[in-house]
Design a protein around this motif. Structure first.
Motif, short mmCIF file in Angstrom:
data_model
loop_
_atom_site.label_atom_id
_atom_site.label_comp_id
_atom_site.label_asym_id
_atom_site.label_seq_id
_atom_site.Cartn_x
_atom_site.Cartn_y
_atom_site.Cartn_z
N PRO A 46 0.80 -1.22 0.00
CA PRO A 46 0.00 0.00 0.00
C PRO A 46 0.83 1.28 0.00
N GLU A 47 1.96 1.28 0.73
CA GLU A 47 2.75 2.51 0.77
C GLU A 47 3.34 2.85 -0.61
N PHE A 48 3.69 1.78 -1.38
CA PHE A 48 4.20 2.03 -2.73
C PHE A 48 3.08 2.51 -3.65
N GLU A 49 1.87 1.95 -3.48
CA GLU A 49 0.75 2.40 -4.28
C GLU A 49 0.41 3.85 -3.98
N ALA A 50 0.48 4.24 -2.69
CA ALA A 50 0.21 5.63 -2.32
C ALA A 50 1.25 6.56 -2.92
N ALA A 51 2.51 6.11 -2.92
CA ALA A 51 3.56 6.93 -3.51
C ALA A 51 3.33 7.11 -5.01
N GLY A 52 2.88 6.02 -5.68
CA GLY A 52 2.59 6.13 -7.10
C GLY A 52 1.42 7.07 -7.38
N ALA A 53 0.40 7.01 -6.52
CA ALA A 53 -0.74 7.92 -6.69
C ALA A 53 -0.31 9.36 -6.49
N ALA A 54 0.61 9.60 -5.55
CA ALA A 54 1.09 10.96 -5.33
C ALA A 54 1.86 11.48 -6.54
N GLU A 55 2.65 10.59 -7.17
CA GLU A 55 3.38 11.00 -8.36
C GLU A 55 2.41 11.38 -9.49
N ILE A 56 1.35 10.58 -9.64
CA ILE A 56 0.36 10.89 -10.68
C ILE A 56 -0.33 12.22 -10.36
#
Length: 326
Positions: free
Chosen positions: A239-249
């Motif tokens: 989840p933390e990596f998915e959140a980081a990816g969403a922040a980049e988007i």
């Protein structure tokens, strides 16, 4: 090319042999067609567990053997060897049939997914370990006997020590933990899985002073189905990596330019009325002036605003939102 010719006697002999069904064998040439190859398929042996599943589980069991040897040897004060010797895939009923008759059956609770596995140990190994715990010598295998209450208590402690080490490797492998749900002295374990359930059986050999016994871990497919992708490393990212990816988007989208406009009002009119407009014509929009103007982002209505000025420039002040975005 010269060809060998048959004499009249040889031709007659061939005709006579053909009448009796005795034809000469034809030589097989290089261009002869091969017969269809048939592949034998054993439908009683499932293939639900892929090679990746089996390889990862086998490595985890090897780690379990290495860590358990040290702990058991210390507790029993005698050298013990554990080695995974075989991994097979079968139906649940066929896997049960492979178990030694005199085996201790340990039902394992798999958390947090709430499924079950089965761990079996030959009673000869348990009795030898109990003798070592009570100060005996492992030079000869113990005689078969009925388990007393003291034997049952010591067996519980011994099995808990083994399962604790196994739970650690499964937690590292798939994020699940194992605990003892029930210990039985007979192989009445059909309630754990359906008879046709694909099951992976990992056989472990235990050696105490050259006396060999077997353990087995029976893993029904339904026991690991919820974590099957994680087990082979193909689960979605944490989840933390998915959140980081969403922040980049979000940061990338935030830089996209969008036209923002303030609209007093809008109305649709026929073309002839538009062409008839002249200085001094009055157009009724049907919107009260005190409601101000509407703020748009492209064609999306965002908020209501009041017109004004900021120094020499025109400006608006947002008075309320029309629509909220999460």
């Amino acid at each position: 090319m010269s060809r060998d010719r048959l004499s009249a006697d040889q031709v007659a002999a061939l005709v006579e042999a053909a009448k009796h069904g005795q034809l000469p064998e034809q030589p097989t040439g290089g261009g002869a067609r091969r017969g269809h190859r048939l592949r034998t398929v054993d439908f009683s042996r499932p293939t639900k567990f892929t090679s990746d599943h089996q390889r990862r589980i086998s490595r985890a069991i090897d780690t379990f053997c290495q860590t358990s040897v040290t702990r058991l040897s210390t507790e029993l004060r005698t050298p013990i060897e554990l080695e995974a010797i075989n991994t097979t895939q079968a139906t649940w009923s066929a896997a049960q049939a492979q178990l030694p008759r005199e085996s201790l059956c340990v039902t394992l609770d798999v958390q947090p997914i709430g499924t079950r596995m089965l761990f079996t140990v030959e009673q000869s190994f348990i009795l030898m370990c109990l003798d070592c715990l009570l100060g005996g010598s492992p030079e000869k295998p113990p005689r078969d006997r009925r388990f007393s209450e003291i034997d049952s208590m010591l067996t519980q402690r011994l099995v808990e020590s083994i399962i604790h080490q196994m739970s650690l490797v499964w937690h590292d492998l798939a994020g699940i933990t194992l605990s003892i749900l029930e210990i039985e002295m007979h192989n009445d374990t059909s309630q754990i899985a359906a008879v046709s359930e694909p099951t992976l059986v990992v056989v472990i050999e235990s050696r105490v002073n050259k006396h060999s016994a077997s353990m087995a871990l029976m893993i029904p497919w339904m026991a690991i189905d919820p974590v099957a992708l994680r087990l082979i490393g193909k689960e979605s990212r944490a989840p933390e990596f998915e959140a980081a990816g969403a922040a980049e988007i979000g940061r990338a989208v935030a830089a996209v330019p969008v036209t923002l406009r303030a609209e007093v009002a809008a109305i649709e009119m026929p073309i002839d009325e538009i062409l008839s407009l002249a200085p001094g014509s009055l157009i009724k929009f049907g919107v009260q002036a005190e409601k101000g103007v509407t703020l748009f982002a492209e064609n999306v209505k965002l908020a209501r605003a009041q017109p004004g000025c900021n120094g020499p420039r025109r400006a608006i002040q947002v008075s309320g939102t029309e629509r909220r975005y999460g």
